[in-house]
Design a protein around this motif. Structure first.
Motif, PDB file in Angstrom:
ATOM      1  N   GLU A  58      26.619   7.698 -31.795  1.00  0.00           N
ATOM      2  CA  GLU A  58      27.951   7.817 -31.203  1.00  0.00           C
ATOM      3  C   GLU A  58      27.814   8.417 -29.818  1.00  0.00           C
ATOM      4  OE1 GLU A  58      30.843  10.164 -33.384  1.00  0.00           O
ATOM      5  OE2 GLU A  58      32.407   9.748 -31.900  1.00  0.00           O
ATOM      6  N   ALA A  59      28.462   7.800 -28.840  1.00  0.00           N
ATOM      7  CA  ALA A  59      28.462   8.315 -27.468  1.00  0.00           C
ATOM      8  C   ALA A  59      29.581   9.338 -27.324  1.00  0.00           C
ATOM      9  CB  ALA A  59      28.666   7.166 -26.481  1.00  0.00           C
ATOM     10  N   LEU A  60      29.217  10.547 -26.868  1.00  0.00           N
ATOM     11  CA  LEU A  60      30.202  11.624 -26.718  1.00  0.00           C
ATOM     12  C   LEU A  60      30.147  12.153 -25.288  1.00  0.00           C
ATOM     13  CD1 LEU A  60      29.308  13.198 -30.141  1.00  0.00           C
ATOM     14  CD2 LEU A  60      31.586  12.308 -29.577  1.00  0.00           C
ATOM     15  N   ARG A  96      28.310   3.477 -18.582  1.00  0.00           N
ATOM     16  CA  ARG A  96      27.112   4.278 -18.815  1.00  0.00           C
ATOM     17  C   ARG A  96      26.409   3.866 -20.113  1.00  0.00           C
ATOM     18  NH1 ARG A  96      24.988   9.013 -16.928  1.00  0.00           N
ATOM     19  NH2 ARG A  96      25.554   8.072 -14.942  1.00  0.00           N
ATOM     20  N   VAL A  97      27.184   3.575 -21.154  1.00  0.00           N
ATOM     21  CA  VAL A  97      26.573   3.131 -22.412  1.00  0.00           C
ATOM     22  C   VAL A  97      25.785   1.842 -22.180  1.00  0.00           C
ATOM     23  CG1 VAL A  97      27.049   2.145 -24.703  1.00  0.00           C
ATOM     24  CG2 VAL A  97      28.176   4.262 -24.009  1.00  0.00           C
ATOM     25  N   ARG A  98      26.365   0.943 -21.403  1.00  0.00           N
ATOM     26  CA  ARG A  98      25.655  -0.317 -21.133  1.00  0.00           C
ATOM     27  C   ARG A  98      24.349  -0.070 -20.372  1.00  0.00           C
ATOM     28  NH1 ARG A  98      27.805  -5.485 -21.470  1.00  0.00           N
ATOM     29  NH2 ARG A  98      26.835  -5.938 -19.459  1.00  0.00           N
ATOM     30  N   GLU A  99      24.353   0.938 -19.491  1.00  0.00           N
ATOM     31  CA  GLU A  99      23.106   1.286 -18.785  1.00  0.00           C
ATOM     32  C   GLU A  99      22.084   1.892 -19.748  1.00  0.00           C
ATOM     33  OE1 GLU A  99      23.909   3.896 -15.480  1.00  0.00           O
ATOM     34  OE2 GLU A  99      25.491   2.564 -14.740  1.00  0.00           O
ATOM     35  N   SER A 114      28.385   3.545 -30.694  1.00  0.00           N
ATOM     36  CA  SER A 114      29.837   3.631 -30.905  1.00  0.00           C
ATOM     37  C   SER A 114      30.504   4.390 -29.776  1.00  0.00           C
ATOM     38  CB  SER A 114      30.151   4.378 -32.198  1.00  0.00           C
ATOM     39  OG  SER A 114      29.657   3.657 -33.293  1.00  0.00           O
ATOM     40  N   ILE A 115      31.589   3.829 -29.285  1.00  0.00           N
ATOM     41  CA  ILE A 115      32.353   4.407 -28.177  1.00  0.00           C
ATOM     42  C   ILE A 115      33.738   4.794 -28.687  1.00  0.00           C
ATOM     43  CG2 ILE A 115      33.446   3.843 -25.956  1.00  0.00           C
ATOM     44  CD1 ILE A 115      31.027   1.995 -25.421  1.00  0.00           C
ATOM     45  N   ASN A 116      34.204   5.999 -28.323  1.00  0.00           N
ATOM     46  CA  ASN A 116      35.542   6.439 -28.726  1.00  0.00           C
ATOM     47  C   ASN A 116      36.607   5.866 -27.791  1.00  0.00           C
ATOM     48  OD1 ASN A 116      35.185   8.605 -30.947  1.00  0.00           O
ATOM     49  ND2 ASN A 116      33.628   9.121 -29.424  1.00  0.00           N
ATOM     50  N   LEU A 117      37.604   5.237 -28.364  1.00  0.00           N
ATOM     51  CA  LEU A 117      38.715   4.716 -27.569  1.00  0.00           C
ATOM     52  C   LEU A 117      39.966   5.553 -27.790  1.00  0.00           C
ATOM     53  CD1 LEU A 117      38.472   0.837 -28.105  1.00  0.00           C
ATOM     54  CD2 LEU A 117      37.446   2.241 -26.284  1.00  0.00           C
ATOM     55  N   SER A 118      40.851   5.518 -26.799  1.00  0.00           N
ATOM     56  CA  SER A 118      42.147   6.177 -26.916  1.00  0.00           C
ATOM     57  C   SER A 118      43.215   5.152 -27.261  1.00  0.00           C
ATOM     58  CB  SER A 118      42.524   6.822 -25.595  1.00  0.00           C
ATOM     59  OG  SER A 118      41.783   7.976 -25.409  1.00  0.00           O
ATOM     60  N   ASP A 138      25.726 -10.020 -21.946  1.00  0.00           N
ATOM     61  CA  ASP A 138      24.501  -9.502 -21.332  1.00  0.00           C
ATOM     62  C   ASP A 138      24.038  -8.141 -21.843  1.00  0.00           C
ATOM     63  OD1 ASP A 138      24.632 -11.758 -19.699  1.00  0.00           O
ATOM     64  OD2 ASP A 138      25.780 -10.697 -18.171  1.00  0.00           O
ATOM     65  N   LEU A 139      24.088  -7.922 -23.131  1.00  0.00           N
ATOM     66  CA  LEU A 139      23.509  -6.682 -23.661  1.00  0.00           C
ATOM     67  C   LEU A 139      22.059  -6.965 -24.028  1.00  0.00           C
ATOM     68  CD1 LEU A 139      26.284  -5.259 -26.024  1.00  0.00           C
ATOM     69  CD2 LEU A 139      25.370  -4.172 -23.967  1.00  0.00           C
ATOM     70  N   PRO A 140      21.176  -5.978 -23.843  1.00  0.00           N
ATOM     71  CA  PRO A 140      19.783  -6.202 -24.235  1.00  0.00           C
ATOM     72  C   PRO A 140      19.690  -6.487 -25.737  1.00  0.00           C
ATOM     73  CG  PRO A 140      20.162  -3.903 -23.599  1.00  0.00           C
ATOM     74  CD  PRO A 140      21.410  -4.648 -23.276  1.00  0.00           C
ATOM     75  N   ALA A 141      18.696  -7.289 -26.121  1.00  0.00           N
ATOM     76  CA  ALA A 141      18.517  -7.614 -27.535  1.00  0.00           C
ATOM     77  C   ALA A 141      18.330  -6.328 -28.337  1.00  0.00           C
ATOM     78  CB  ALA A 141      17.291  -8.517 -27.699  1.00  0.00           C
ATOM     79  N   GLY A 142      18.932  -6.278 -29.521  1.00  0.00           N
ATOM     80  CA  GLY A 142      18.768  -5.104 -30.379  1.00  0.00           C
ATOM     81  C   GLY A 142      19.811  -4.037 -30.155  1.00  0.00           C
ATOM     82  N   CYS A 143      20.663  -4.220 -29.145  1.00  0.00           N
ATOM     83  CA  CYS A 143      21.694  -3.215 -28.883  1.00  0.00           C
ATOM     84  C   CYS A 143      23.075  -3.845 -29.001  1.00  0.00           C
ATOM     85  CB  CYS A 143      21.516  -2.641 -27.490  1.00  0.00           C
ATOM     86  SG  CYS A 143      22.696  -1.331 -27.138  1.00  0.00           S
ATOM     87  N   SER A 144      23.964  -3.201 -29.754  1.00  0.00           N
ATOM     88  CA  SER A 144      25.338  -3.686 -29.806  1.00  0.00           C
ATOM     89  C   SER A 144      26.304  -2.523 -29.604  1.00  0.00           C
ATOM     90  CB  SER A 144      25.600  -4.390 -31.136  1.00  0.00           C
ATOM     91  OG  SER A 144      25.215  -3.563 -32.205  1.00  0.00           O
ATOM     92  N   LEU A 145      27.512  -2.844 -29.167  1.00  0.00           N
ATOM     93  CA  LEU A 145      28.542  -1.829 -28.978  1.00  0.00           C
ATOM     94  C   LEU A 145      29.575  -1.932 -30.091  1.00  0.00           C
ATOM     95  CD1 LEU A 145      29.439  -1.851 -25.151  1.00  0.00           C
ATOM     96  CD2 LEU A 145      27.446  -0.923 -26.324  1.00  0.00           C
TER      97      LEU A 145
END
Ligand code: C2E
Ligand code: CA
Ligand code: CA
Ligand code: CA
Length: 278
Positions: A58-60, A96-99, A114-118, A138-145
């Motif tokens: 989780e991205a905080l 930033r998560v995509r980076e 996982s990204i928190n939304l409002s 265009d996300l790198p292989a193995g990574c999902s949001l």
């Protein structure tokens, strides 16, 4: 008595002014932080109890201001929502998560961030388009949001929120219901929402080992989730006893200090590599 009442009134006013002033300061400095990208993202691992693998993070958000010092998201996110700055914050987080994704995915196994939304993000058409594109393009292989939303997010305009969440879901994006158990959503609402996961709020999990009421609540939520075919993440797992209870009750995943605290991306990478070597 009159004097005391007068004094109390005075102190109350004083306190209210301080709180108001701090809100104004935070909002002003938040504007500055957005312009300069003065945030950081920490990542907290999520463990699958079924496979023993780290399935996600989780991205905080973290913010250290030059004048205010560290301000925690529980304090500034609500102010960002009130002042309309939240969409800029969300954009920064997603960017930033995509980076960071590239590095996090390079450790060999698939990982979902996982990204928190409002609430405001979900009701904003332009934002929705951005969120969709960010998760599919265009996300790198193995990574999902994936996106986390709270129950309260759905109160403002339940119909529009549902429609918009459906658009995200139909684009193949995973959605979780955050802080489950603390909001206002009814069971029928939950049944209608296009989420695939529930996150049990940490207030029910932190004292799980010693609190019978919490044990009953968590077991009930797990039963409910099973009936609705939703997978469950327990957040706020702080000790081994809580983890094994959750495991015995069939909870799919955990997140909490017992496993790891939220960490800067470089630390999260080292942590991930060490964890997998064990
Ligand atoms: P949340 O989404 O419920 O995130 C979980 C919070 O619990 C995080 O606090 C995390 O650091 C903390 N936590 C994790 N494990 C444990 C544990 O074992 N015990 C305890 N006591 N706490 C634990 P944090 O990072 O301070 O974030 C607070 C809230 O701020 C989040 O609650 C979320 O609602 C919001 N937030 C954080 N980052 C973002 C963001 O990028 N965007 C938005 N919209 N909201 C965010
Ligand atoms: Ca969350
Ligand atoms: Ca939560
Ligand atoms: Ca929360």
């Amino acid at each position: 008595e009159a004097v005391r009442a007068g004094q109390k009134f005075y102190y109350y006013q004083d306190g209210a002014d301080d709180a108001h002033l701090r809100k104004l300061q935070i909002t002003a400095r938040l504007q500055h932080a957005i312009e300069h990208g003065n945030f950081e993202l920490f990542y907290q691992p999520q463990l699958s109890l079924l496979t023993g693998e780290i399935e996600g993070m989780e991205a905080l958000i973290r913010w250290k201001d030059e004048t205010l010092g560290s301000v925690f998201p529980d304090e500034f996110i609500p102010l960002a929502e009130e002042s309309g700055l939240i969409s800029d914050v969300t954009r920064w987080v997603v960017g930033r998560v995509r980076e960071d994704c590239m590095a996090l995915a390079s450790t060999g196994k698939p990982i979902e961030i996982s990204i928190n939304l409002s609430a405001k993000d979900i009701l904003d058409t332009e934002m929705l388009a951005m969120l969709t594109e960010a998760a599919v393009k265009d996300l790198p292989a193995g990574c999902s949001l994936a996106y986390e939303i709270t129950e309260t997010a759905l109160v403002a305009d339940a119909h529009a929120a549902r429609e918009n969440l459906l658009l995200l879901k139909n684009a193949g994006i995973h959605l979780s219901m955050d802080d489950f158990g603390t909001g206002f959503s009814s069971l029928s609402q939950l049944k209608m929402l296009p989420v695939s996961k529930l996150k049990i709020d940490k207030s029910f999990v932190m004292k799980l080992a010693s609190d019978c009421d919490d044990q009953n609540i968590v077991e009930a939520i797990l039963g409910l989730a099973k009936a609705l075919k939703l997978s469950v993440v327990a957040e706020g797992v702080e000790d081994a006893t809580a983890m094994s209870m959750l495991d015995n009750w069939g909870c799919q995943s955990i997140q909490g200090y017992h496993l790891a605290r939220p960490m800067p991306v470089t630390e999260a990478l080292v942590w991930l590599e060490n964890y997998r070597q064990k």
